[in-house]
Write a protein that holds these residues in place. Structure first.
Motif, PDB file in Angstrom:
ATOM      1  N   THR A  75     -13.422  35.768   1.536  1.00  0.00           N
ATOM      2  CA  THR A  75     -12.986  36.848   0.733  1.00  0.00           C
ATOM      3  C   THR A  75     -12.635  36.627  -0.764  1.00  0.00           C
ATOM      4  N   PRO A  76     -12.768  37.447  -1.402  1.00  0.00           N
ATOM      5  CA  PRO A  76     -12.515  37.177  -2.958  1.00  0.00           C
ATOM      6  C   PRO A  76     -11.234  37.066  -3.336  1.00  0.00           C
ATOM      7  N   ASN A  77     -10.164  37.487  -2.457  1.00  0.00           N
ATOM      8  CA  ASN A  77      -8.964  37.101  -2.720  1.00  0.00           C
ATOM      9  C   ASN A  77      -8.271  36.019  -2.070  1.00  0.00           C
TER      10      ASN A  77
END
Length: 82
Positions: A75-77
């Motif tokens: 995930t990007p986070n």
């Protein structure tokens, strides 16, 4: 591929006769972490395409669950360990 049919001396191919001036020029480039493209052009642009991959056929039903799983794992986070 028969190499007898191909010559790096053909117009458009990158063959340059080295001279003392060119050798000095290459050393100047090298000191800056650079180089002259024509010294490697024939190696990186071969006469004929050379595939580095193997063709594959993936079936949607076989990969769907794994593709969906990847969206949970990557995930990007998420923080990255450096």
């Amino acid at each position: 591929m028969e190499t007898n049919n191909y010559s790096d001396d053909v117009i458009g191919r990158a063959r340059v006769q080295d001279t003392p001036e060119l050798e000095a020029y290459y050393k100047e480039l090298e000191a800056l972490g650079a180089g002259a493209l024509w010294t490697v052009a024939n190696d990186i642009e071969p006469w004929e395409p050379k595939a580095n991959s193997v063709p594959m056929l993936w079936k949607y039903e076989d990969l769907r669950s794994l593709v969906l799983k990847s969206s949970e794992l990557v995930t990007p986070n998420k923080p990255v360990d450096v």
